[in-house]
Design an enzyme around this catalytic site. Sequence first.
Site, PDB file in Angstrom:
ATOM      1  N   ARG A  23      19.003 -33.566  -9.422  1.00 45.69           N
ATOM      2  CA  ARG A  23      17.814 -32.905  -9.955  1.00 45.69           C
ATOM      3  C   ARG A  23      18.281 -31.598 -10.573  1.00 45.69           C
ATOM      4  O   ARG A  23      19.225 -30.973 -10.055  1.00 45.69           O
ATOM      5  CB  ARG A  23      16.793 -32.600  -8.842  1.00 45.69           C
ATOM      6  CG  ARG A  23      16.009 -33.801  -8.354  1.00 45.69           C
ATOM      7  CD  ARG A  23      15.031 -34.315  -9.405  1.00 45.69           C
ATOM      8  NE  ARG A  23      14.253 -35.470  -8.943  1.00 45.69           N
ATOM      9  CZ  ARG A  23      14.560 -36.739  -9.193  1.00 45.69           C
ATOM     10  NH1 ARG A  23      15.638 -37.052  -9.897  1.00 45.69           N
ATOM     11  NH2 ARG A  23      13.774 -37.711  -8.765  1.00 45.69           N
ATOM     12  N   GLU A  49      12.632 -29.904 -17.283  1.00 41.56           N
ATOM     13  CA  GLU A  49      12.559 -31.065 -18.197  1.00 41.56           C
ATOM     14  C   GLU A  49      11.179 -31.171 -18.834  1.00 41.56           C
ATOM     15  O   GLU A  49      10.183 -30.888 -18.170  1.00 41.56           O
ATOM     16  CB  GLU A  49      12.875 -32.344 -17.408  1.00 41.56           C
ATOM     17  CG  GLU A  49      14.282 -32.338 -16.865  1.00 41.56           C
ATOM     18  CD  GLU A  49      14.596 -33.533 -15.964  1.00 41.56           C
ATOM     19  OE1 GLU A  49      13.767 -34.463 -15.876  1.00 41.56           O
ATOM     20  OE2 GLU A  49      15.668 -33.525 -15.357  1.00 41.56           O
ATOM     21  N   HIS A  57      17.659 -37.525 -18.698  1.00 42.11           N
ATOM     22  CA  HIS A  57      17.227 -38.120 -17.422  1.00 42.11           C
ATOM     23  C   HIS A  57      17.092 -39.650 -17.537  1.00 42.11           C
ATOM     24  O   HIS A  57      16.000 -40.207 -17.357  1.00 42.11           O
ATOM     25  CB  HIS A  57      15.906 -37.489 -16.958  1.00 42.11           C
ATOM     26  CG  HIS A  57      15.656 -37.652 -15.488  1.00 42.11           C
ATOM     27  ND1 HIS A  57      15.014 -36.715 -14.728  1.00 42.11           N
ATOM     28  CD2 HIS A  57      15.954 -38.668 -14.617  1.00 42.11           C
ATOM     29  CE1 HIS A  57      14.918 -37.131 -13.471  1.00 42.11           C
ATOM     30  NE2 HIS A  57      15.494 -38.319 -13.385  1.00 42.11           N
TER      31      HIS A  57
HETATM   32  P1  NAP Z   1      19.657 -40.859  -0.157  1.00 43.48           P
HETATM   33  O1  NAP Z   1      20.133 -42.229   0.160  1.00 43.48           O
HETATM   34  O2  NAP Z   1      18.576 -40.259   0.658  1.00 43.48           O
HETATM   35  O3  NAP Z   1      20.950 -39.896  -0.128  1.00 43.48           O
HETATM   36  C1  NAP Z   1      20.868 -38.517  -0.188  1.00 43.48           C
HETATM   37  C2  NAP Z   1      22.231 -37.916   0.173  1.00 43.48           C
HETATM   38  O4  NAP Z   1      22.155 -36.494   0.001  1.00 43.48           O
HETATM   39  C3  NAP Z   1      22.639 -38.171   1.625  1.00 43.48           C
HETATM   40  O5  NAP Z   1      24.015 -38.385   1.678  1.00 43.48           O
HETATM   41  C4  NAP Z   1      22.277 -36.857   2.314  1.00 43.48           C
HETATM   42  O6  NAP Z   1      23.116 -36.668   3.453  1.00 43.48           O
HETATM   43  C5  NAP Z   1      22.580 -35.853   1.209  1.00 43.48           C
HETATM   44  N1  NAP Z   1      21.820 -34.608   1.353  1.00 43.48           N
HETATM   45  C6  NAP Z   1      20.472 -34.479   1.482  1.00 43.48           C
HETATM   46  N2  NAP Z   1      20.150 -33.183   1.610  1.00 43.48           N
HETATM   47  C7  NAP Z   1      21.303 -32.490   1.567  1.00 43.48           C
HETATM   48  C8  NAP Z   1      21.622 -31.106   1.667  1.00 43.48           C
HETATM   49  N3  NAP Z   1      20.664 -30.180   1.837  1.00 43.48           N
HETATM   50  N4  NAP Z   1      22.916 -30.741   1.568  1.00 43.48           N
HETATM   51  C9  NAP Z   1      23.883 -31.664   1.407  1.00 43.48           C
HETATM   52  N5  NAP Z   1      23.651 -32.988   1.312  1.00 43.48           N
HETATM   53  C10 NAP Z   1      22.368 -33.392   1.400  1.00 43.48           C
HETATM   54  O7  NAP Z   1      19.155 -40.757  -1.661  1.00 43.48           O
HETATM   55  P2  NAP Z   1      19.586 -41.650  -2.920  1.00 43.48           P
HETATM   56  O8  NAP Z   1      18.774 -42.879  -2.980  1.00 43.48           O
HETATM   57  O9  NAP Z   1      21.090 -41.778  -2.940  1.00 43.48           O
HETATM   58  O10 NAP Z   1      19.095 -40.662  -4.112  1.00 43.48           O
HETATM   59  C11 NAP Z   1      19.583 -39.357  -4.162  1.00 43.48           C
HETATM   60  C12 NAP Z   1      18.865 -38.558  -5.231  1.00 43.48           C
HETATM   61  O11 NAP Z   1      19.339 -38.907  -6.521  1.00 43.48           O
HETATM   62  C13 NAP Z   1      17.345 -38.751  -5.360  1.00 43.48           C
HETATM   63  O12 NAP Z   1      16.624 -38.047  -4.375  1.00 43.48           O
HETATM   64  C14 NAP Z   1      17.078 -38.218  -6.763  1.00 43.48           C
HETATM   65  O13 NAP Z   1      16.851 -36.822  -6.707  1.00 43.48           O
HETATM   66  C15 NAP Z   1      18.403 -38.487  -7.497  1.00 43.48           C
HETATM   67  N6  NAP Z   1      18.235 -39.547  -8.509  1.00 43.48           N
HETATM   68  C16 NAP Z   1      18.421 -39.261  -9.809  1.00 43.48           C
HETATM   69  C17 NAP Z   1      18.277 -40.261 -10.766  1.00 43.48           C
HETATM   70  C18 NAP Z   1      18.471 -39.983 -12.218  1.00 43.48           C
HETATM   71  O14 NAP Z   1      17.901 -40.695 -13.037  1.00 43.48           O
HETATM   72  N7  NAP Z   1      19.259 -38.983 -12.585  1.00 43.48           N
HETATM   73  C19 NAP Z   1      17.929 -41.551 -10.385  1.00 43.48           C
HETATM   74  C20 NAP Z   1      17.751 -41.815  -9.049  1.00 43.48           C
HETATM   75  C21 NAP Z   1      17.914 -40.806  -8.104  1.00 43.48           C
HETATM   76  P3  NAP Z   1      22.643 -35.763   4.721  1.00 43.48           P
HETATM   77  O15 NAP Z   1      21.208 -36.136   4.994  1.00 43.48           O
HETATM   78  O16 NAP Z   1      23.600 -36.119   5.810  1.00 43.48           O
HETATM   79  O17 NAP Z   1      22.799 -34.341   4.285  1.00 43.48           O
HETATM   80  C1  8YV Z   2      13.142 -41.969 -12.316  1.00 41.28           C
HETATM   81  C2  8YV Z   2      14.730 -40.749 -10.765  1.00 41.28           C
HETATM   82  O1  8YV Z   2      13.294 -42.442 -13.583  1.00 41.28           O
HETATM   83  O2  8YV Z   2      14.391 -42.378  -9.100  1.00 41.28           O
HETATM   84  C3  8YV Z   2      14.545 -41.181  -9.365  1.00 41.28           C
HETATM   85  O3  8YV Z   2      14.590 -40.310  -8.477  1.00 41.28           O
HETATM   86  O4  8YV Z   2      15.063 -39.644 -11.038  1.00 41.28           O
HETATM   87  C4  8YV Z   2      14.552 -41.720 -11.859  1.00 41.28           C
HETATM   88  O5  8YV Z   2      15.050 -42.955 -11.512  1.00 41.28           O
HETATM   89  C5  8YV Z   2      12.198 -40.842 -12.345  1.00 41.28           C
HETATM   90  O6  8YV Z   2      11.864 -40.396 -11.097  1.00 41.28           O
HETATM   91  C6  8YV Z   2      10.917 -41.252 -13.078  1.00 41.28           C
HETATM   92  O7  8YV Z   2      10.678 -40.421 -14.089  1.00 41.28           O
END
Ligand code: NAP
Ligand code: 8YV
Length: 309
Positions: free
Chosen positions: A217, A246, A264
Amino acid sequence: GLEKNFTLHAYREPGEVPERLLAELAGTLRFIAVCGHPGRADSALMQRLPKLQIVSNFGVGYDNVDAKWAAERGIMVTNTPDILNEEVADTAIGLLLCTVRELPRADRYIRAGEWAKNGDFRLTASLRNRAVGMVGLGRIGKAIASRLDAMRVPVVYHTRRPQADVPYRHFADLIAMARAVDVLLCIVPGGAATKHMIGAAVLEALGPDGILINMARGSVVDEPALIEALRDGKILSAGLDVFANEPNVPAELIAMENVVLLPHVGSASAPTRAAMEQLVVDNLVHWKNGQPPLTPVPETPWPQTKARA
Ligand code: NAP
Ligand code: 8YV
């Protein structure tokens, strides 16, 4: 899917839910489907909806939903985990390669007629001599790390808790990890706990050959500190899929050659977005039919611990 199963009141304007919609419907709305960007379901909105039962978020990240506030009032919140892991991991690796090897810039070199005029494109940095520090190693982080394993790139990680079942070294201290690696790749949730965790001190520790990739993010990175670090050569380059405000991207970043910018698009393929849409609908339909929601967020587990206040 929503139209088929519900009386749908849709709006597409950016920003707040329009007052006219709330004035007319606040007393009757029971379900919200919210699109992560730029949609929000914050406490200011939810507290105006006395019959609200569930918020179904389009996106695995739900920093746009006040889930703790909802949990305290027995309102269910769901998201779209797992079904986007591989897509987002693919995009992360693409962004990493584009940044290290400057591939978008090489593409621009041809289009500008520079190859024929000025000869070969400049030599770039390489992924061959780099270790990647994962900031976050959850569902998506692990899918990225397994790709890096196949690419023979060493991986270490920083999270709040070490994980027993992974082959990578854990760093409890983010600055220590930044000193030990050449790439930081962020894939943590947004929100208060991670706000600006990548700031001037971390970038300084990453060093002049360092590369930052942000798939998490925009709030995770202190954007002015990043701009300064890129401008002053404190780090080498950055690849960014997410931004603080954004869809507005700072002009300083747009002007820089040592940054790769994506709007994004981590999960933005047609099939993955279709699967996410279906899960948003299925969560709501299950709820409406009195069945357990498919993917509740950890703050609002099923069975519910609190009834709707
Ligand atoms: P997840 O399975 O919940 O994994 C989150 C990871 O972050 C865990 O390893 C967690 O470990 C760590 N974490 C959480 N809070 C933390 C902190 N304060 N300090 C250090 N590490 C921390 O989530 P996910 O499904 O992999 O998704 C992760 C994130 O990716 C989403 O929440 C979203 O913001 C982002 N995302 C972006 C896109 C995009 O389009 N760019 C798409 C999908 C997701 P611990 O709990 O042990 O700290
Ligand atoms: C989405 C994302 O596209 O899943 C997330 O956390 O950042 C993206 O996959 C977004 O949330 C929708 O706009």
